[in-house]
Structures are given as structure tokens and as C-alpha cells.
Scaffold this active site. Structure first.
Site, PDB file in Angstrom:
ATOM      1  N   ARG A 230     -30.981 -17.770  17.959  1.00 48.60           N
ATOM      2  CA  ARG A 230     -30.992 -17.312  16.571  1.00 48.60           C
ATOM      3  C   ARG A 230     -32.147 -16.361  16.309  1.00 48.60           C
ATOM      4  O   ARG A 230     -33.216 -16.479  16.885  1.00 48.60           O
ATOM      5  CB  ARG A 230     -31.128 -18.510  15.643  1.00 48.60           C
ATOM      6  CG  ARG A 230     -31.070 -18.136  14.175  1.00 48.60           C
ATOM      7  CD  ARG A 230     -31.293 -19.316  13.303  1.00 48.60           C
ATOM      8  NE  ARG A 230     -32.717 -19.455  13.020  1.00 48.60           N
ATOM      9  CZ  ARG A 230     -33.215 -20.347  12.192  1.00 48.60           C
ATOM     10  NH1 ARG A 230     -32.421 -21.212  11.589  1.00 48.60           N
ATOM     11  NH2 ARG A 230     -34.496 -20.419  11.979  1.00 48.60           N
TER      12      ARG A 230
ATOM     13  N   CYS B  80     -34.050 -14.658  12.721  1.00 46.19           N
ATOM     14  CA  CYS B  80     -34.118 -14.734  11.264  1.00 46.19           C
ATOM     15  C   CYS B  80     -35.157 -13.728  10.809  1.00 46.19           C
ATOM     16  O   CYS B  80     -36.317 -13.811  11.222  1.00 46.19           O
ATOM     17  CB  CYS B  80     -34.492 -16.143  10.811  1.00 46.19           C
ATOM     18  SG  CYS B  80     -34.515 -16.318   9.015  1.00 46.19           S
TER      19      CYS B  80
END
Length: 164
Positions: free
Chosen positions: A139, A141
Site C-alpha cells: 500500500r 498513502c
């Protein structure tokens, strides 16, 4: 198999040097040009979601699903006042797109989250951790300057790549 050979390059100062791996020229059957047909892909749209622009909700190609970013938009309106509520809706939208593409959230391999304010990171993280099964996918972000519908209160956008 090829064996790389090592070259030492002298830099500006004689005391310093850098090691560089170089591959010898490959002299194999790969030197013969091969012609491949154009890659085929399928555009997918979730039936209950609307696209706000000239794009598909997802594209399926080579056994992978590439999902467009999802914002917390449902039934013509923005859902949720907080970043956590909006993250929940964006993830539910993403799940719907994955199901329309023949995949699901357990097959996600990469997620990108875009936040309007990095101060919302912790609350979004809590929702994200509960929503996705273990093991969690890779991930990123990041906080961005402006999100779609930011003027109406949107705080988040989430996109992913999954196995079909």
C-alpha cells in the site's frame, strides 16, 4: 544464463571507485524478432456505480484487475462527513468494482490511498485494517493537493490492483 562481469569506474577522486555490474551481450534465440498480437483487455463497470468521467471502473488484462480510484460517492451524493466514514464507502465501492470484474478484496495485491489531509491517516488506517483481510496487500498513502469533489467535502480516493 549469463554471468555478469564487473567493471571498476574511477570517480573524480582517485581514492574512490564504484563497482558496476554489466551483462555481456546476449547471443541467444531471443535475438530473432518475435511478433506478438495486441494485448486484449476488458473494461468493467459496476452496475450500481456511476463513472464521473470518460473512464471504466476497472480494466481486466492478463489476469489482473486494475481499478480506477473510488471516492465515497453513492446514489448521486457524497457519503460520510468524516474521513473514516468516507474511507468505508470508498472501500465498499472498490469491493463492488472488484466483484463486477470477477475478483474480490482477498485478491488485492496493491492499494493506493489519496488523502486530502494527512491528519486523517490514523482514522482511515483503522477502517482499512478492519476492511481488508490478512495478509494485507502492499500500500501507498499520500496526501494530495485536491481530490475530486473536494469542494463538496470529499477527503479520500482509493484505487487498487487485484488478481482476477
Amino acid at each position: 544464463m549469463f554471468k555478469p562481469f564487473v567493471t571498476r569506474l574511477a570517480l573524480a577522486r582517485p581514492a574512490l571507485s564504484r563497482t558496476v555490474l554489466r551483462a555481456p551481450l546476449l547471443r541467444t534465440s531471443f535475438a530473432t524478432p518475435r511478433f506478438y498480437s495486441a494485448m486484449s483487455f476488458k473494461a468493467v463497470n459496476a452496475p450500481t456505480l456511476s463513472a464521473a468521467g470518460p473512464y471504466s471502473h476497472a480494466t481486466v488484462a492478463n489476469g489482473m484487475v486494475y481499478c480506477s480510484g473510488q471516492i465515497p460517492f453513492r446514489d448521486g451524493k457524497l457519503v460520510g462527513a468524516t474521513a473514516a466514514e468516507q474511507a468505508q464507502q470508498a472501500l465498499e465501492n472498490l469491493q463492488e468494482v472488484l466483484e463486477a470484474a470477477g475478483s474480490d478484496k482477498s485478491k488485492i495485491v496493491k492499494v493506493n490511498i489519496f488523502l486530502g489531509d494527512m491528519a486523517d491517516f490514523a482514522s482511515v488506517n483503522e477502517v482499512y485494517a478492519k476492511f481488508l483481510p490478512d495478509p494485507k496487500p502492499a500500500r501507498s498513502c499520500v496526501a494530495v493537493k485536491t481530490l475530486p469533489l473536494a469542494d463538496k467535502g470529499n477527503k479520500i480516493e482509493i484505487e487498487c490492483i487485484a488478481v482476477a
